[in-house]
Design an enzyme around this catalytic site. Structure first.
Site, PDB file in Angstrom:
ATOM      1  N   GLU A  16      53.693  48.623   8.787  1.00 28.88           N
ATOM      2  CA  GLU A  16      52.377  47.974   8.691  1.00 28.88           C
ATOM      3  C   GLU A  16      52.288  46.958   7.564  1.00 28.88           C
ATOM      4  O   GLU A  16      51.570  45.963   7.654  1.00 28.88           O
ATOM      5  CB  GLU A  16      51.276  49.026   8.494  1.00 28.88           C
ATOM      6  CG  GLU A  16      50.974  49.871   9.719  1.00 28.88           C
ATOM      7  CD  GLU A  16      51.806  51.138   9.801  1.00 28.88           C
ATOM      8  OE1 GLU A  16      52.872  51.217   9.140  1.00 28.88           O
ATOM      9  OE2 GLU A  16      51.398  52.055  10.534  1.00 28.88           O
ATOM     10  N   GLU A  27      53.400  57.831  13.372  1.00 25.96           N
ATOM     11  CA  GLU A  27      52.284  58.717  13.000  1.00 25.96           C
ATOM     12  C   GLU A  27      51.962  59.705  14.116  1.00 25.96           C
ATOM     13  O   GLU A  27      51.632  60.860  13.869  1.00 25.96           O
ATOM     14  CB  GLU A  27      51.048  57.878  12.639  1.00 25.96           C
ATOM     15  CG  GLU A  27      51.251  57.118  11.334  1.00 25.96           C
ATOM     16  CD  GLU A  27      50.172  56.088  11.044  1.00 25.96           C
ATOM     17  OE1 GLU A  27      49.803  55.332  11.968  1.00 25.96           O
ATOM     18  OE2 GLU A  27      49.688  56.045   9.900  1.00 25.96           O
ATOM     19  N   GLY A  57      51.829  53.453  14.187  1.00 23.10           N
ATOM     20  CA  GLY A  57      51.098  54.516  14.868  1.00 23.10           C
ATOM     21  C   GLY A  57      52.012  55.395  15.724  1.00 23.10           C
ATOM     22  O   GLY A  57      51.700  56.565  15.964  1.00 23.10           O
ATOM     23  N   ALA A  85      50.265  50.925  16.857  1.00 24.81           N
ATOM     24  CA  ALA A  85      48.966  50.540  17.403  1.00 24.81           C
ATOM     25  C   ALA A  85      49.119  49.178  18.065  1.00 24.81           C
ATOM     26  O   ALA A  85      50.031  48.410  17.734  1.00 24.81           O
ATOM     27  CB  ALA A  85      47.945  50.472  16.276  1.00 24.81           C
TER      28      ALA A  85
HETATM   29  N1  CO8 Z   1      51.340  45.917  19.631  1.00 26.74           N
HETATM   30  C1  CO8 Z   1      51.249  45.045  20.646  1.00 26.74           C
HETATM   31  N2  CO8 Z   1      52.346  44.547  21.298  1.00 26.74           N
HETATM   32  C2  CO8 Z   1      53.553  44.960  20.890  1.00 26.74           C
HETATM   33  C3  CO8 Z   1      53.708  45.868  19.830  1.00 26.74           C
HETATM   34  C4  CO8 Z   1      52.531  46.364  19.186  1.00 26.74           C
HETATM   35  N3  CO8 Z   1      52.587  47.261  18.180  1.00 26.74           N
HETATM   36  N4  CO8 Z   1      55.035  46.080  19.645  1.00 26.74           N
HETATM   37  C5  CO8 Z   1      55.668  45.342  20.564  1.00 26.74           C
HETATM   38  N5  CO8 Z   1      54.792  44.643  21.320  1.00 26.74           N
HETATM   39  C6  CO8 Z   1      55.077  43.733  22.427  1.00 26.74           C
HETATM   40  C7  CO8 Z   1      55.637  42.411  21.935  1.00 26.74           C
HETATM   41  O1  CO8 Z   1      54.594  41.553  21.544  1.00 26.74           O
HETATM   42  C8  CO8 Z   1      56.366  41.940  23.170  1.00 26.74           C
HETATM   43  O2  CO8 Z   1      55.431  41.391  24.066  1.00 26.74           O
HETATM   44  P1  CO8 Z   1      55.767  39.978  24.820  1.00 26.74           P
HETATM   45  O3  CO8 Z   1      56.939  40.319  25.689  1.00 26.74           O
HETATM   46  O4  CO8 Z   1      54.521  39.670  25.555  1.00 26.74           O
HETATM   47  O5  CO8 Z   1      56.112  39.004  23.731  1.00 26.74           O
HETATM   48  C9  CO8 Z   1      56.896  43.216  23.793  1.00 26.74           C
HETATM   49  O6  CO8 Z   1      56.102  44.269  23.239  1.00 26.74           O
HETATM   50  C10 CO8 Z   1      58.344  43.490  23.469  1.00 26.74           C
HETATM   51  O7  CO8 Z   1      58.495  43.456  22.056  1.00 26.74           O
HETATM   52  P2  CO8 Z   1      59.557  42.497  21.292  1.00 26.74           P
HETATM   53  O8  CO8 Z   1      59.845  41.303  22.121  1.00 26.74           O
HETATM   54  O9  CO8 Z   1      59.062  42.288  19.911  1.00 26.74           O
HETATM   55  O10 CO8 Z   1      60.824  43.481  21.302  1.00 26.74           O
HETATM   56  P3  CO8 Z   1      62.036  43.485  20.251  1.00 26.74           P
HETATM   57  O11 CO8 Z   1      63.060  44.376  20.841  1.00 26.74           O
HETATM   58  O12 CO8 Z   1      62.408  42.082  19.888  1.00 26.74           O
HETATM   59  O13 CO8 Z   1      61.435  44.150  18.923  1.00 26.74           O
HETATM   60  C11 CO8 Z   1      60.173  45.796  17.664  1.00 26.74           C
HETATM   61  C12 CO8 Z   1      61.028  45.487  18.923  1.00 26.74           C
HETATM   62  C13 CO8 Z   1      61.051  45.669  16.420  1.00 26.74           C
HETATM   63  C14 CO8 Z   1      59.652  47.191  17.825  1.00 26.74           C
HETATM   64  C15 CO8 Z   1      59.019  44.766  17.591  1.00 26.74           C
HETATM   65  O14 CO8 Z   1      58.364  44.722  18.849  1.00 26.74           O
HETATM   66  C16 CO8 Z   1      57.980  45.085  16.547  1.00 26.74           C
HETATM   67  O15 CO8 Z   1      58.200  44.866  15.366  1.00 26.74           O
HETATM   68  N6  CO8 Z   1      56.802  45.590  16.975  1.00 26.74           N
HETATM   69  C17 CO8 Z   1      55.684  45.877  16.086  1.00 26.74           C
HETATM   70  C18 CO8 Z   1      55.925  47.115  15.255  1.00 26.74           C
HETATM   71  C19 CO8 Z   1      54.795  47.310  14.286  1.00 26.74           C
HETATM   72  O16 CO8 Z   1      54.526  46.510  13.413  1.00 26.74           O
HETATM   73  N7  CO8 Z   1      54.054  48.440  14.438  1.00 26.74           N
HETATM   74  C20 CO8 Z   1      52.940  48.755  13.595  1.00 26.74           C
HETATM   75  C21 CO8 Z   1      51.675  48.324  14.257  1.00 26.74           C
HETATM   76  S1  CO8 Z   1      50.262  48.570  13.217  1.00 26.74           S
HETATM   77  C22 CO8 Z   1      49.943  50.212  13.353  1.00 26.74           C
HETATM   78  O17 CO8 Z   1      50.580  50.928  14.065  1.00 26.74           O
HETATM   79  C23 CO8 Z   1      48.796  50.727  12.542  1.00 26.74           C
HETATM   80  C24 CO8 Z   1      48.488  52.179  12.871  1.00 26.74           C
HETATM   81  C25 CO8 Z   1      47.058  52.459  12.550  1.00 26.74           C
HETATM   82  C26 CO8 Z   1      46.528  53.676  13.237  1.00 26.74           C
HETATM   83  C27 CO8 Z   1      47.038  53.940  14.622  1.00 26.74           C
HETATM   84  C28 CO8 Z   1      46.067  53.620  15.678  1.00 26.74           C
HETATM   85  C29 CO8 Z   1      46.600  53.804  17.097  1.00 26.74           C
END
Ligand code: CO8
Length: 261
Positions: free
Chosen positions: A135, A115, A112, A69
């Site tokens: 999460e 999921e 998500g 998400a």
């Molecule tokens: N939301 C918003 N932005 C994101 C997300 C995200 N989930 N994931 C990555 N991004 C963005 C980063 O902020 C970054 O943006 P910027 O360049 O502006 O800084 C860009 O994407 C690239 O990401 P990274 O620089 O972090 O890339 P890396 O290769 O260093 O890391 C990862 C990749 C490991 C995937 C890392 O981006 C990460 O940990 N992302 C978040 C993963 C996460 O925690 N997901 C769970 C989110 S909560 C959720 O899904 C709840 C679900 C509830 C129901 C579903 C509803 C839709």
């Protein structure tokens, strides 16, 4: 007719009975914001209506299926705002989608994103795929099936580990755990997924639809109820032309021509 939709975050196409939806928000690793999910549901609704589409393939980029998400959209939200946003209505629609849904996953399928893949009927993954529910690291927990579908797919021990420690599964681990159907090299993912979807699309559509319903029923009914349900659907298929055609074609040693009737 063909699905024509203006979409900002998706690439949509169709060929040989398969509708393909590609998540396309690469700057944020296909983070699933509300607008993207809304486009996804609207596209699925079009594909539900389009008789030429008999299977839907959902995919992302080679580096990322979806990283979850959109965190920016949730970071400052209150419980009431989250409640009123009613985002899970979109997920309810995906759950009830009647045509087979295949996910082709390469790279991250997190939160998500994992999921969403699990909401599909089958998952084909590249060797680089990674499935996880991180999460907990954000101070929350999965909200769209990550404690439910995951537990049913991989069992309690693995689900607990993934949900409580955010440890993700590699493609190989996900295959061994029964979360996904198969693994192919990254460069073959698109082609293999397309061929697989076309194989499903070539089957009798009504039988496919009811068979999908029946398998899903197995996940939340006692055996006896599920068996009764299955029998009713099985009998029903004997009122379709495709059943007559399928069995005649077998006797005549030719390929069946299914019409969806
Ligand atoms: N939301 C918003 N932005 C994101 C997300 C995200 N989930 N994931 C990555 N991004 C963005 C980063 O902020 C970054 O943006 P910027 O360049 O502006 O800084 C860009 O994407 C690239 O990401 P990274 O620089 O972090 O890339 P890396 O290769 O260093 O890391 C990862 C990749 C490991 C995937 C890392 O981006 C990460 O940990 N992302 C978040 C993963 C996460 O925690 N997901 C769970 C989110 S909560 C959720 O899904 C709840 C679900 C509830 C129901 C579903 C509803 C839709």
């Amino acid at each position: 007719g063909a699905v024509v939709l203006e979409t900002k975050y998706l690439l949509v196409s169709q060929a040989n009975g398969v509708g393909t939806i590609r998540l396309n928000r690469p700057q944020v690793l296909n983070a699933l914001n509300l607008a993207l999910m809304d486009e996804l549901v609207r596209t699925l609704k079009e594909m539900e209506r389009d008789e030429e589409i008999r299977c839907v393939l959902l995919t992302g980029g080679s580096r990322c299926f979806a990283a979850g998400a959109d965190i920016d959209e949730m970071a400052e939200a209150s419980s009431v705002e989250m409640l009123l946003k009613d985002q899970f209505a979109q997920w309810e629609y995906i759950r009830r989608f009647s045509k087979p849904l295949l996910a082709a996953v390469s790279g991250y399928a997190l939160g998500g994103g994992c999921e969403l893949a699990m909401a599909c009927d089958m998952i084909i993954a590249s060797e680089t795929a990674e499935f996880g529910q991180p999460e907990i690291k954000l101070g929350v927990m999965p909200g769209a099936g990550g404690t439910q579908r995951l537990t049913r797919a991989v069992g309690k021990a693995r689900a607990m580990e993934m949900v409580l420690t955010a440890r993700s599964l590699s493609a190989r681990e996900a295959l061994a755990a029964g979360l996904i159907n198969r693994i192919v090299p990254v460069e073959l993912l698109e082609q293999e997924a397309r061929e697989w979807a076309e194989e499903v699309a070539a089957q009798a559509p009504v039988a496919v639809r009811l068979a999908k319903q029946s398998v899903l029923k197995a996940l939340d009914t006692p055996l006896e109820t599920g068996l009764d349900y299955e029998q009713k659907l099985f009998f029903f298929l004997f009122s379709t032309e495709d059943q007559k055609e399928g069995m005649r074609a077998f006797k005549e040693k030719r390929r069946p021509r299914f019409q969806g009737k």
